[in-house]
Scaffold this motif. Structure first.
Motif, PDB file in Angstrom:
ATOM      1  N   PRO A 136       0.538  -1.214   0.048  1.00  9.99           N
ATOM      2  CA  PRO A 136       0.101   0.097   0.183  1.00  9.99           C
ATOM      3  C   PRO A 136       0.712   1.231  -0.128  1.00  9.99           C
ATOM      4  CG  PRO A 136      -0.083  -0.852   2.238  1.00  9.99           C
ATOM      5  CD  PRO A 136       0.774  -2.475   0.943  1.00  9.99           C
ATOM      6  N   ILE A 137       2.229   1.095   0.403  1.00 10.63           N
ATOM      7  CA  ILE A 137       2.962   2.565   0.884  1.00 10.63           C
ATOM      8  C   ILE A 137       4.501   1.898   0.517  1.00 10.63           C
ATOM      9  CG2 ILE A 137       1.730   3.704   2.273  1.00 10.63           C
ATOM     10  CD1 ILE A 137       3.590   3.274   4.453  1.00 10.63           C
ATOM     11  N   SER A 138       5.383   2.803   0.110  1.00 13.15           N
ATOM     12  CA  SER A 138       6.881   2.245  -0.292  1.00 13.15           C
ATOM     13  C   SER A 138       7.586   1.434   0.501  1.00 13.15           C
ATOM     14  CB  SER A 138       7.788   3.667  -0.949  1.00 13.15           C
ATOM     15  OG  SER A 138       8.951   3.035  -0.929  1.00 13.15           O
ATOM     16  N   LYS A 139       7.963   0.644   0.390  1.00 14.52           N
ATOM     17  CA  LYS A 139       8.658  -0.013   1.157  1.00 14.52           C
ATOM     18  C   LYS A 139       8.089  -0.863   2.387  1.00 14.52           C
ATOM     19  CE  LYS A 139      13.128   2.404   0.611  1.00 14.52           C
ATOM     20  NZ  LYS A 139      13.510   1.013  -0.026  1.00 14.52           N
ATOM     21  N   PHE A 140       6.532  -0.686   2.355  1.00  8.04           N
ATOM     22  CA  PHE A 140       5.781  -1.962   3.378  1.00  8.04           C
ATOM     23  C   PHE A 140       4.871  -2.587   2.602  1.00  8.04           C
ATOM     24  CE2 PHE A 140       2.059  -1.575   5.842  1.00  8.04           C
ATOM     25  CZ  PHE A 140       2.531  -2.785   7.183  1.00  8.04           C
ATOM     26  N   TYR A 141       5.041  -4.026   3.341  1.00 11.81           N
ATOM     27  CA  TYR A 141       3.626  -4.954   3.119  1.00 11.81           C
ATOM     28  C   TYR A 141       2.724  -5.516   3.647  1.00 11.81           C
ATOM     29  CZ  TYR A 141       6.877  -8.534   4.250  1.00 11.81           C
ATOM     30  OH  TYR A 141       7.607  -9.507   4.809  1.00 11.81           O
ATOM     31  N   LEU A 142       1.804  -5.937   3.048  1.00 14.53           N
ATOM     32  CA  LEU A 142       0.732  -6.886   4.152  1.00 14.53           C
ATOM     33  C   LEU A 142       0.514  -8.013   2.950  1.00 14.53           C
ATOM     34  CD1 LEU A 142      -2.235  -3.946   5.209  1.00 14.53           C
ATOM     35  CD2 LEU A 142      -0.185  -5.182   6.417  1.00 14.53           C
ATOM     36  N   GLU A 143       0.053  -9.213   3.828  1.00 19.73           N
ATOM     37  CA  GLU A 143       0.053 -10.554   3.393  1.00 19.73           C
ATOM     38  C   GLU A 143      -1.226 -11.279   3.601  1.00 19.73           C
ATOM     39  OE1 GLU A 143       4.212 -11.896   3.101  1.00 19.73           O
ATOM     40  OE2 GLU A 143       4.149 -12.489   5.137  1.00 19.73           O
ATOM     41  N   ALA A 144      -2.616 -12.423   3.058  1.00 19.60           N
ATOM     42  CA  ALA A 144      -2.219 -13.018   3.764  1.00 19.60           C
ATOM     43  C   ALA A 144      -3.004 -14.288   2.822  1.00 19.60           C
ATOM     44  CB  ALA A 144      -3.990 -12.645   4.005  1.00 19.60           C
ATOM     45  N   GLY A 145      -2.852 -15.617   3.456  1.00 17.63           N
ATOM     46  CA  GLY A 145      -3.254 -16.625   1.903  1.00 17.63           C
ATOM     47  C   GLY A 145      -3.052 -17.890   2.938  1.00 17.63           C
ATOM     48  N   LEU A 178      -4.281 -20.658   8.053  1.00 21.49           N
ATOM     49  CA  LEU A 178      -4.620 -19.045   7.957  1.00 21.49           C
ATOM     50  C   LEU A 178      -3.594 -18.068   8.067  1.00 21.49           C
ATOM     51  CD1 LEU A 178      -8.320 -18.586   8.775  1.00 21.49           C
ATOM     52  CD2 LEU A 178      -7.388 -19.978   6.793  1.00 21.49           C
ATOM     53  N   VAL A 179      -2.844 -17.989   7.133  1.00 18.71           N
ATOM     54  CA  VAL A 179      -1.781 -16.756   7.511  1.00 18.71           C
ATOM     55  C   VAL A 179      -2.372 -15.672   6.566  1.00 18.71           C
ATOM     56  CG1 VAL A 179       0.212 -16.578   6.561  1.00 18.71           C
ATOM     57  CG2 VAL A 179      -0.416 -18.975   6.691  1.00 18.71           C
ATOM     58  N   VAL A 180      -1.737 -14.510   7.833  1.00 20.57           N
ATOM     59  CA  VAL A 180      -1.992 -13.426   7.809  1.00 20.57           C
ATOM     60  C   VAL A 180      -0.198 -12.252   8.560  1.00 20.57           C
ATOM     61  CG1 VAL A 180      -4.187 -12.628   8.187  1.00 20.57           C
ATOM     62  CG2 VAL A 180      -2.854 -12.488  10.107  1.00 20.57           C
ATOM     63  N   GLY A 181       0.028 -10.889   7.582  1.00 18.88           N
ATOM     64  CA  GLY A 181       0.764 -10.820   8.220  1.00 18.88           C
ATOM     65  C   GLY A 181       1.658  -8.948   7.005  1.00 18.88           C
ATOM     66  N   GLY A 182       2.877  -9.091   7.691  1.00 20.12           N
ATOM     67  CA  GLY A 182       2.786  -7.792   6.743  1.00 20.12           C
ATOM     68  C   GLY A 182       4.727  -7.651   7.428  1.00 20.12           C
ATOM     69  N   GLY A 183       4.988  -6.286   7.086  1.00 24.74           N
ATOM     70  CA  GLY A 183       6.784  -6.136   6.947  1.00 24.74           C
ATOM     71  C   GLY A 183       7.161  -5.306   5.820  1.00 24.74           C
ATOM     72  N   PHE A 184       8.510  -4.588   5.901  1.00 22.73           N
ATOM     73  CA  PHE A 184       8.887  -3.856   5.260  1.00 22.73           C
ATOM     74  C   PHE A 184      10.610  -4.330   4.716  1.00 22.73           C
ATOM     75  CE2 PHE A 184      10.583  -3.668   9.698  1.00 22.73           C
ATOM     76  CZ  PHE A 184      11.605  -3.098   9.685  1.00 22.73           C
ATOM     77  N   ASN A 185      10.639  -3.076   3.338  1.00 24.05           N
ATOM     78  CA  ASN A 185      11.721  -3.921   2.419  1.00 24.05           C
ATOM     79  C   ASN A 185      12.829  -3.225   3.386  1.00 24.05           C
ATOM     80  OD1 ASN A 185      13.725  -3.949   0.638  1.00 24.05           O
ATOM     81  ND2 ASN A 185      12.215  -3.319  -1.258  1.00 24.05           N
ATOM     82  N   ILE A 186      13.643  -3.238   3.548  1.00 22.85           N
ATOM     83  CA  ILE A 186      15.289  -3.105   4.983  1.00 22.85           C
ATOM     84  C   ILE A 186      15.881  -2.278   3.029  1.00 22.85           C
ATOM     85  CG2 ILE A 186      14.309  -3.118   6.816  1.00 22.85           C
ATOM     86  CD1 ILE A 186      16.770  -5.951   6.255  1.00 22.85           C
ATOM     87  N   CYS A 190      15.914  -7.187   0.966  1.00 20.88           N
ATOM     88  CA  CYS A 190      15.583  -7.885   1.892  1.00 20.88           C
ATOM     89  C   CYS A 190      14.651  -7.385   2.546  1.00 20.88           C
ATOM     90  CB  CYS A 190      17.094  -7.817   2.673  1.00 20.88           C
ATOM     91  SG  CYS A 190      18.872  -8.330   1.749  1.00 20.88           S
ATOM     92  N   PHE A 191      14.164  -8.623   3.100  1.00 22.31           N
ATOM     93  CA  PHE A 191      12.760  -7.635   4.243  1.00 22.31           C
ATOM     94  C   PHE A 191      12.736  -8.714   4.991  1.00 22.31           C
ATOM     95  CE2 PHE A 191      12.680  -8.358  -0.498  1.00 22.31           C
ATOM     96  CZ  PHE A 191      10.783  -7.239  -0.583  1.00 22.31           C
ATOM     97  N   LEU A 192      11.998  -7.711   6.130  1.00 19.12           N
ATOM     98  CA  LEU A 192      11.326  -8.257   7.302  1.00 19.12           C
ATOM     99  C   LEU A 192      10.168  -8.136   7.945  1.00 19.12           C
ATOM    100  CD1 LEU A 192      13.993  -5.714  10.251  1.00 19.12           C
ATOM    101  CD2 LEU A 192      14.581  -8.974   9.163  1.00 19.12           C
ATOM    102  N   GLY A 193       9.836  -9.400   8.532  1.00 17.65           N
ATOM    103  CA  GLY A 193       8.430  -9.309   8.631  1.00 17.65           C
ATOM    104  C   GLY A 193       7.251 -10.202   9.714  1.00 17.65           C
ATOM    105  N   MET A 194       6.444  -9.965  10.217  1.00 16.75           N
ATOM    106  CA  MET A 194       5.707 -10.638  11.248  1.00 16.75           C
ATOM    107  C   MET A 194       4.394 -10.967  10.360  1.00 16.75           C
ATOM    108  SD  MET A 194       4.201  -9.328  14.571  1.00 16.75           S
ATOM    109  CE  MET A 194       3.287  -8.350  13.792  1.00 16.75           C
ATOM    110  N   ARG A 195       4.364 -13.409  10.606  1.00 12.85           N
ATOM    111  CA  ARG A 195       3.364 -13.542  10.160  1.00 12.85           C
ATOM    112  C   ARG A 195       2.612 -13.640  11.901  1.00 12.85           C
ATOM    113  NH1 ARG A 195       5.434 -16.460   5.370  1.00 12.85           N
ATOM    114  NH2 ARG A 195       5.681 -15.496   4.134  1.00 12.85           N
ATOM    115  N   PHE A 196       1.164 -14.104  11.745  1.00 10.29           N
ATOM    116  CA  PHE A 196       0.509 -14.641  12.522  1.00 10.29           C
ATOM    117  C   PHE A 196      -0.198 -15.928  11.492  1.00 10.29           C
ATOM    118  CE2 PHE A 196      -3.505 -15.878  15.015  1.00 10.29           C
ATOM    119  CZ  PHE A 196      -3.287 -15.709  15.954  1.00 10.29           C
ATOM    120  N   VAL A 197       0.476 -16.761  12.312  1.00 12.59           N
ATOM    121  CA  VAL A 197      -0.382 -18.448  11.938  1.00 12.59           C
ATOM    122  C   VAL A 197      -1.058 -19.363  12.624  1.00 12.59           C
ATOM    123  CG1 VAL A 197       0.372 -21.184  10.192  1.00 12.59           C
ATOM    124  CG2 VAL A 197       2.056 -18.766  10.380  1.00 12.59           C
ATOM    125  N   MET A 198      -2.386 -19.766  12.275  1.00 19.55           N
ATOM    126  CA  MET A 198      -3.552 -20.339  12.867  1.00 19.55           C
ATOM    127  C   MET A 198      -3.288 -21.446  11.936  1.00 19.55           C
ATOM    128  SD  MET A 198      -6.573 -18.439  13.739  1.00 19.55           S
ATOM    129  CE  MET A 198      -7.685 -19.563  15.367  1.00 19.55           C
TER     130      MET A 198
END
Length: 237
Positions: A136-145, A178-186, A190-198
């Motif tokens: 949605p904005i530069s260097k920041f991402y959201l993901e799901a799947g 189920l997976v949802v998460g997000g992170g940013f491009n350093i 290279c990316f640092l991220g966080m995910r919640f996996v259920m």
């Protein structure tokens, strides 16, 4: 499922809307991912069965009520449709560990001297996340799947300093999460991220679990895990 399809179509429509002003130098990325995090049981049930000479078994203790930890390492592929949306597919090997309730595996379940034995549960699996990633904005991402799991092994072992007891743990071979998460491009892909996996599939097979040959049985637990993962991903191709 209808809501999921609507979300996917909405993401695809938005991606084409942003495509004209968001061209990328490359579309295909291949690299590696390492993750660590915390695990906990979100679906559990009391352990019941016959333990040695204790005919009533254990009806109040659940199989897992304590948090644990997990690690994962594998490969990551990303296809960027444009600067707004992309797709991520990964293949990784992971291990989850958490502590079990005391004395669930002792025979009989209650030691007359009040001693308790602590056990740890280890689950080993290959995981295959398939995710939609939006920027949605530069260097920041959201993901799901979704994540598809191939559980290959599990064991229960004493975590006492002087304990050497262990039990077989017959895991369900296939599951999904189920997976949802997000992170940013350093930088430098290279990316640092966080995910919640259920996890949505029971980890232990249904039926009766034989703990010792002809001596102790219990009902299988429907336990399912959730994981909070922190990861580092580097794309080098």
């Amino acid at each position: 499922m209808k809501a999921v399809r609507i979300c996917i179509f909405a993401l695809l429509f938005a991606s084409f809307a942003f495509a004209e002003g968001a061209a990328q130098d490359k579309s295909h990325y291949l690299g590696g991912r390492f993750a660590f995090g915390f695990d906990y049981v979100w679906d559990n049930a009391p352990v019941r069965g016959t333990f040695g000479s204790a005919k009533d078994g254990v009806g109040e203790a659940a199989l897992g009520n304590f948090g644990g930890m997990g690690i994962a390492i594998g490969a990551s592929y990303m296809y960027r449709l444009n600067g707004f949306v992309g797709f991520v597919g990964e293949a990784e090997f992971s291990m989850a560990w958490f502590r079990l309730d005391e004395d669930v595996y002792s025979i009989p379940p209650e030691d007359p001297y009040g001693d308790q034995m602590n056990f740890g549960l280890y689950v080993y699996r290959f995981a295959f996340p398939v995710l939609v990633r939006v920027v949605p904005i530069s260097k920041f991402y959201l993901e799901a799947g979704a994540q598809f799991n191939l559980n290959v092994d599990g064991d229960i072992a004493s975590i006492e300093d002087d304990g050497d007891e262990s039990f077989d743990f017959d895991v369900e071979p296939f599951g999904w999460s189920l997976v949802v998460g997000g992170g940013f491009n350093i930088g430098w892909d290279c990316f640092l991220g966080m995910r919640f996996v259920m996890d949505m599939t029971r980890i232990e097979k249904e039926g009766i679990v034989e703990m010792t040959k002809g001596a102790a049985y219990r009902e299988a637990s429907p336990m399912k895990l959730w994981s909070l993962q922190f990861s580092a991903t580097a794309y080098f191709l």
